[in-house]
Design an enzyme around this catalytic site. Sequence first.
Site, mmCIF file in Angstrom:
data_model
loop_
_atom_site.group_PDB
_atom_site.id
_atom_site.type_symbol
_atom_site.label_atom_id
_atom_site.label_comp_id
_atom_site.label_asym_id
_atom_site.label_seq_id
_atom_site.Cartn_x
_atom_site.Cartn_y
_atom_site.Cartn_z
ATOM 1 N N THR A 184 1.020 -1.037 0.030
ATOM 2 C CA THR A 184 0.060 0.070 0.037
ATOM 3 C C THR A 184 0.832 1.189 0.034
ATOM 4 O OG1 THR A 184 -0.036 0.162 2.554
ATOM 5 C CG2 THR A 184 -1.813 -1.157 1.335
ATOM 6 N N GLU A 329 -5.337 -3.934 -1.368
ATOM 7 C CA GLU A 329 -6.117 -5.279 -0.630
ATOM 8 C C GLU A 329 -6.983 -5.874 -1.229
ATOM 9 O OE1 GLU A 329 -5.344 -2.166 0.844
ATOM 10 O OE2 GLU A 329 -4.574 -2.210 2.882
ATOM 11 N N LYS A 439 -14.129 14.446 13.960
ATOM 12 C CA LYS A 439 -15.158 14.256 14.844
ATOM 13 C C LYS A 439 -15.255 15.594 15.802
ATOM 14 C CE LYS A 439 -17.450 10.898 17.761
ATOM 15 N NZ LYS A 439 -17.323 9.606 18.308
ATOM 16 N N TRP A 444 -19.733 13.121 13.398
ATOM 17 C CA TRP A 444 -18.611 12.978 12.415
ATOM 18 C C TRP A 444 -19.039 13.920 11.426
ATOM 19 C CZ3 TRP A 444 -14.749 10.321 13.799
ATOM 20 C CH2 TRP A 444 -14.754 8.662 14.652
#
Length: 539
Positions: A184, A329, A439, A444
Amino acid sequence: MHGLMMEYPLTLDRIVEHAGRMFPHKAVRTKQPDGSMHEYTYADVLRRSRRLAAGLVALGVQSGDRVGTFAWNHYQHLEMYFGIPGAGAVCHTLNVRLFPSQLAYIVNHAEDRVVCIDASVLPLYERVAGEISCVQHHVLVNAPRDIETTLPNVLHYEDLIDGADDDFTWRSTDEQMAMGLCYTSGTTGDPKGALYSHRSMFLHTLGENQAMGLGLTETDVVLPVVPQFHAMAWGLPYACAMAGADVVMPGPHLQPAALAELIESQQVTVAAGVPSIWNGLYQELKTTPRDISCVRALVVGGSAMPRSLIDGYERELNVNVLQAWGMTELSPLGTVSKLQRHHLGLTEAEQLDVKALQGIPLAGVELRIVSDEGAELPWDGETMGELQARGPWVIRGYFKRDPTSEHFTTDGWFRTGDVATMTPDGYMRITDRTKDLVKSGGEWISTVALEGALMAHDGVLEAAVIAVPDEKWSERPLAVVVRTAESQVDTDELRRLLADKFAKFEIPDRFVFVDELPKTSVGKFDKKVLRARVAGRTL
Ligand code: ADP
């Protein structure tokens, strides 16, 4: 009772054999470093991939050995995609834009035994070679005969191919054998390796070519702008070979003007890249118009494509945009956003809203959204949860790391680290990466939604929103904005723009105007760097 069908290994040599036999005259064209076009066919790809495999085996490469590639998108790299796994080895693509220390870390971690290196990026590799001890052979690609290098044990790619046999038998005998390794890019942490098998990549290729996926066909001319060193170029090299589609490789020529010229001159029908590439191309086409209506699908993934940019391509340039979501992934393709019949009655604007979603999973990939407590959340288009995935081309563990609960659930799902909503008809929307969410006062705030809205302003070229610590609210959003040339847009105007679409608490407290946003090695906004600049008070 078991079925009575053949055990037929799903190995990648079958794909290149298919391409070479069924589509022997279809073309692979590469824009070379000097700007000229190299052209050959799938028959050549098959012949030379087999020779490459034979050459690697003659060099001492054994089953399971990692062979690194440090190269742009070109025909030799395509051969490596088939030849390295065909030798029974693992094709480990190395990102040429990595920081030197990360590059050395990854080569050492993977224990690459051979590395194939483009002459144009040789100095980048030489800089870290002293920190690498595992590599026994360096294979130079596109290098002049008299090239000087500090590397030991060097040979030329063409010599490796020339010296090899045509009657080599593929060493990829078992579909469970590892065939590819990708780390990654480290947008949110240390690079971690995803190790693909022949079977997983074969199934991914079938999945990618589903009609609701990218659905490539023999009539397509495909331009993978997404680098082969990033997430297997989204599997396009394999999908093209399976479909018999022509391929156009851009080599190192990734500037907007070069891409525009390539798309028009090669009559590209499918082009794939990250939003920052397509943003650059869009700006280029505004100043220097070209007809790119040959493109039937402009595939975009890696980050959210702002809706305004989709609108620009669709309505001004007559180009169909296909948003896709994926991860290293997931080999990497997970979802594609195509319109369905039940969308046809929608207004044009509503259809664009659907295209701005990340899409429905390919058959073979399952998705769910989950609360912090692990409960599955409803698909109502509003409830946000952690996105989890499973399927035959989803990883079950990182290379040389024990699977932990940070990444995998006890009931067999991969935790993507993305936060998403799902519509009742199965369209996923990424609202953020877990690590990027803001947050504020217990609520959120989606930075992706704010960025999309800001980039819809004509005077905004790019915008990234990050969380900054706040005593009262714990975190507050901060917007970092790059204006377009000659734009005078200011904080008040941007606040007014957002006030129409967002709740008051979601609107950033501060807007910072900069000349450029830091980007990761694969062209995403580098929020780690932005956060560090805020902490260091340099923003
Ligand atoms: P890295 O994790 O280093 O960024 P990847 O290329 O594997 O490397 O990134 C996968 C991530 O990119 C996803 O988890 C998601 O956050 C983001 N992503 C990919 N495609 C999209 C998309 N179409 N819209 C929004 N985010 C996306």
